[in-house]
Design a protein around this motif. Structure first.
Motif, PDB file in Angstrom:
ATOM      1  N   ALA A 146     108.857  49.855  10.088  1.00 51.51           N
ATOM      2  CA  ALA A 146     109.374  51.223  10.080  1.00 51.51           C
ATOM      3  C   ALA A 146     109.786  51.636   8.673  1.00 51.51           C
ATOM      4  O   ALA A 146     109.520  52.763   8.240  1.00 51.51           O
ATOM      5  N   GLY A 147     110.412  50.722   7.948  1.00 54.06           N
ATOM      6  CA  GLY A 147     110.806  51.021   6.568  1.00 54.06           C
ATOM      7  C   GLY A 147     109.605  51.275   5.678  1.00 54.06           C
ATOM      8  O   GLY A 147     109.613  52.178   4.835  1.00 54.06           O
ATOM      9  N   GLN A 148     108.555  50.486   5.859  1.00 56.90           N
ATOM     10  CA  GLN A 148     107.344  50.687   5.065  1.00 56.90           C
ATOM     11  C   GLN A 148     106.681  52.017   5.397  1.00 56.90           C
ATOM     12  O   GLN A 148     106.202  52.719   4.501  1.00 56.90           O
ATOM     13  N   GLY A 179     108.717  54.742   3.831  1.00 58.01           N
ATOM     14  CA  GLY A 179     108.473  54.759   2.388  1.00 58.01           C
ATOM     15  C   GLY A 179     107.133  55.362   2.044  1.00 58.01           C
ATOM     16  O   GLY A 179     106.995  56.081   1.051  1.00 58.01           O
ATOM     17  N   LEU A 180     106.137  55.088   2.871  1.00 54.95           N
ATOM     18  CA  LEU A 180     104.808  55.658   2.663  1.00 54.95           C
ATOM     19  C   LEU A 180     104.861  57.180   2.719  1.00 54.95           C
ATOM     20  O   LEU A 180     104.297  57.867   1.867  1.00 54.95           O
ATOM     21  N   VAL A 182      90.658  75.600   1.668  1.00 58.66           N
ATOM     22  CA  VAL A 182      90.432  74.164   1.811  1.00 58.66           C
ATOM     23  C   VAL A 182      91.719  73.400   1.529  1.00 58.66           C
ATOM     24  O   VAL A 182      92.107  72.490   2.282  1.00 58.66           O
ATOM     25  N   VAL A 183      92.413  73.742   0.462  1.00 66.26           N
ATOM     26  CA  VAL A 183      93.664  73.064   0.121  1.00 66.26           C
ATOM     27  C   VAL A 183      94.712  73.304   1.212  1.00 66.26           C
ATOM     28  O   VAL A 183      95.435  72.374   1.599  1.00 66.26           O
ATOM     29  N   ALA A 184      94.781  74.512   1.736  1.00 61.70           N
ATOM     30  CA  ALA A 184      95.736  74.799   2.807  1.00 61.70           C
ATOM     31  C   ALA A 184      95.419  73.970   4.049  1.00 61.70           C
ATOM     32  O   ALA A 184      96.324  73.430   4.701  1.00 61.70           O
ATOM     33  N   SER A 185      94.145  73.819   4.358  1.00 59.88           N
ATOM     34  CA  SER A 185      93.733  73.024   5.514  1.00 59.88           C
ATOM     35  C   SER A 185      94.067  71.553   5.320  1.00 59.88           C
ATOM     36  O   SER A 185      94.590  70.895   6.223  1.00 59.88           O
ATOM     37  N   ILE A 186      93.784  71.031   4.150  1.00 58.46           N
ATOM     38  CA  ILE A 186      94.107  69.633   3.851  1.00 58.46           C
ATOM     39  C   ILE A 186      95.623  69.437   3.896  1.00 58.46           C
ATOM     40  O   ILE A 186      96.115  68.443   4.436  1.00 58.46           O
ATOM     41  N   GLY A 187      96.358  70.383   3.348  1.00 54.39           N
ATOM     42  CA  GLY A 187      97.816  70.295   3.362  1.00 54.39           C
ATOM     43  C   GLY A 187      98.371  70.291   4.777  1.00 54.39           C
ATOM     44  O   GLY A 187      99.278  69.519   5.096  1.00 54.39           O
ATOM     45  N   ALA A 188      97.812  71.136   5.643  1.00 56.80           N
ATOM     46  CA  ALA A 188      98.273  71.187   7.036  1.00 56.80           C
ATOM     47  C   ALA A 188      97.971  69.871   7.750  1.00 56.80           C
ATOM     48  O   ALA A 188      98.815  69.343   8.489  1.00 56.80           O
ATOM     49  N   ALA A 189      96.778  69.332   7.532  1.00 55.53           N
ATOM     50  CA  ALA A 189      96.415  68.054   8.156  1.00 55.53           C
ATOM     51  C   ALA A 189      97.312  66.932   7.648  1.00 55.53           C
ATOM     52  O   ALA A 189      97.761  66.073   8.424  1.00 55.53           O
ATOM     53  N   THR A 190      97.592  66.932   6.350  1.00 55.75           N
ATOM     54  CA  THR A 190      98.474  65.925   5.768  1.00 55.75           C
ATOM     55  C   THR A 190      99.856  66.003   6.385  1.00 55.75           C
ATOM     56  O   THR A 190     100.454  64.985   6.741  1.00 55.75           O
ATOM     57  N   HIS A 191     100.362  67.212   6.534  1.00 55.03           N
ATOM     58  CA  HIS A 191     101.685  67.410   7.123  1.00 55.03           C
ATOM     59  C   HIS A 191     101.724  66.855   8.551  1.00 55.03           C
ATOM     60  O   HIS A 191     102.676  66.176   8.935  1.00 55.03           O
ATOM     61  N   GLU A 192     100.694  67.127   9.333  1.00 51.31           N
ATOM     62  CA  GLU A 192     100.650  66.639  10.713  1.00 51.31           C
ATOM     63  C   GLU A 192     100.596  65.111  10.759  1.00 51.31           C
ATOM     64  O   GLU A 192     101.297  64.481  11.559  1.00 51.31           O
ATOM     65  N   VAL A 193      99.765  64.512   9.925  1.00 53.34           N
ATOM     66  CA  VAL A 193      99.655  63.049   9.903  1.00 53.34           C
ATOM     67  C   VAL A 193     100.978  62.429   9.481  1.00 53.34           C
ATOM     68  O   VAL A 193     101.450  61.456  10.083  1.00 53.34           O
ATOM     69  N   MET A 194     101.599  62.967   8.462  1.00 53.20           N
ATOM     70  CA  MET A 194     102.863  62.412   7.988  1.00 53.20           C
ATOM     71  C   MET A 194     103.967  62.576   9.035  1.00 53.20           C
ATOM     72  O   MET A 194     104.815  61.690   9.191  1.00 53.20           O
ATOM     73  N   ALA A 195     103.954  63.679   9.770  1.00 49.90           N
ATOM     74  CA  ALA A 195     104.931  63.854  10.851  1.00 49.90           C
ATOM     75  C   ALA A 195     104.722  62.789  11.923  1.00 49.90           C
ATOM     76  O   ALA A 195     105.694  62.229  12.455  1.00 49.90           O
ATOM     77  N   ASP A 196     103.471  62.491  12.233  1.00 48.06           N
ATOM     78  CA  ASP A 196     103.175  61.441  13.211  1.00 48.06           C
ATOM     79  C   ASP A 196     103.615  60.071  12.702  1.00 48.06           C
ATOM     80  O   ASP A 196     104.141  59.252  13.461  1.00 48.06           O
ATOM     81  N   GLU A 224     106.050  59.481  10.558  1.00 50.31           N
ATOM     82  CA  GLU A 224     107.520  59.474  10.628  1.00 50.31           C
ATOM     83  C   GLU A 224     107.995  59.237  12.055  1.00 50.31           C
ATOM     84  O   GLU A 224     108.937  58.482  12.290  1.00 50.31           O
ATOM     85  N   SER A 225     107.335  59.873  13.012  1.00 53.52           N
ATOM     86  CA  SER A 225     107.688  59.690  14.414  1.00 53.52           C
ATOM     87  C   SER A 225     107.470  58.240  14.831  1.00 53.52           C
ATOM     88  O   SER A 225     108.302  57.652  15.529  1.00 53.52           O
ATOM     89  N   GLY A 226     106.358  57.667  14.402  1.00 53.16           N
ATOM     90  CA  GLY A 226     106.091  56.263  14.702  1.00 53.16           C
ATOM     91  C   GLY A 226     107.134  55.339  14.104  1.00 53.16           C
ATOM     92  O   GLY A 226     107.558  54.368  14.742  1.00 53.16           O
ATOM     93  N   ALA A 227     107.567  55.639  12.903  1.00 48.37           N
ATOM     94  CA  ALA A 227     108.603  54.834  12.252  1.00 48.37           C
ATOM     95  C   ALA A 227     109.912  54.911  13.034  1.00 48.37           C
ATOM     96  O   ALA A 227     110.574  53.890  13.257  1.00 48.37           O
ATOM     97  N   ARG A 228     110.276  56.109  13.466  1.00 47.28           N
ATOM     98  CA  ARG A 228     111.503  56.268  14.262  1.00 47.28           C
ATOM     99  C   ARG A 228     111.406  55.500  15.578  1.00 47.28           C
ATOM    100  O   ARG A 228     112.363  54.850  16.007  1.00 47.28           O
ATOM    101  N   ARG A 229     110.251  55.573  16.219  1.00 43.21           N
ATOM    102  CA  ARG A 229     110.079  54.848  17.485  1.00 43.21           C
ATOM    103  C   ARG A 229     110.147  53.336  17.276  1.00 43.21           C
ATOM    104  O   ARG A 229     110.699  52.620  18.106  1.00 43.21           O
ATOM    105  N   ALA A 230     109.584  52.858  16.193  1.00 41.67           N
ATOM    106  CA  ALA A 230     109.665  51.423  15.892  1.00 41.67           C
ATOM    107  C   ALA A 230     111.119  51.012  15.676  1.00 41.67           C
ATOM    108  O   ALA A 230     111.548  49.953  16.151  1.00 41.67           O
ATOM    109  N   GLU A 231     111.896  51.843  14.983  1.00 44.42           N
ATOM    110  CA  GLU A 231     113.317  51.555  14.774  1.00 44.42           C
ATOM    111  C   GLU A 231     114.075  51.542  16.098  1.00 44.42           C
ATOM    112  O   GLU A 231     114.928  50.683  16.341  1.00 44.42           O
TER     113      GLU A 231
END
Length: 98
Positions: free
Chosen positions: A23-25, A28-29, A51-65, A67-74
């Protein structure tokens, strides 16, 4: 129904430690790389910005997922630790016959 529960509290605590490290890793990622995952626009035109807006939105969604996975692991690690502590407490409590 009667049965015997066999558990290894030390093993549960070890697994909890691994989950906490994972979860910490993951956390940190997200902190380290999220900003770097959205490239600058190649140009000022509408397509480049889209294109940049689309990539940014996808990045935001992946990073939110992530973070959620890290919280669940904790949370899971905390539950494992609590169960290990309860097992140790039950094993060390004097037998009470009612």
């Amino acid at each position: 129904m009667t049965g015997t529960l066999r558990a290894d509290p030390e093993g549960l605590i070890a697994v909890a430690g691994v989950l906490e490290a994972l979860a910490g890793q993951l956390g940190g990622l997200v902190d380290e790389r999220a900003a770097r995952l959205t490239p600058p626009a190649a140009g000022g035109d509408e397509v480049s910005r889209a294109v940049v807006a689309s990539i940014g939105a996808a990045t935001h969604e992946v990073m939110a997922d992530v973070e959620s996975g890290a919280r669940r692991a904790e949370e899971f690690a905390a539950a494992l630790r609590a169960q290990a502590e309860a097992i140790v407490a039950a094993d060390t409590a004097p037998n009470q016959v009612g």
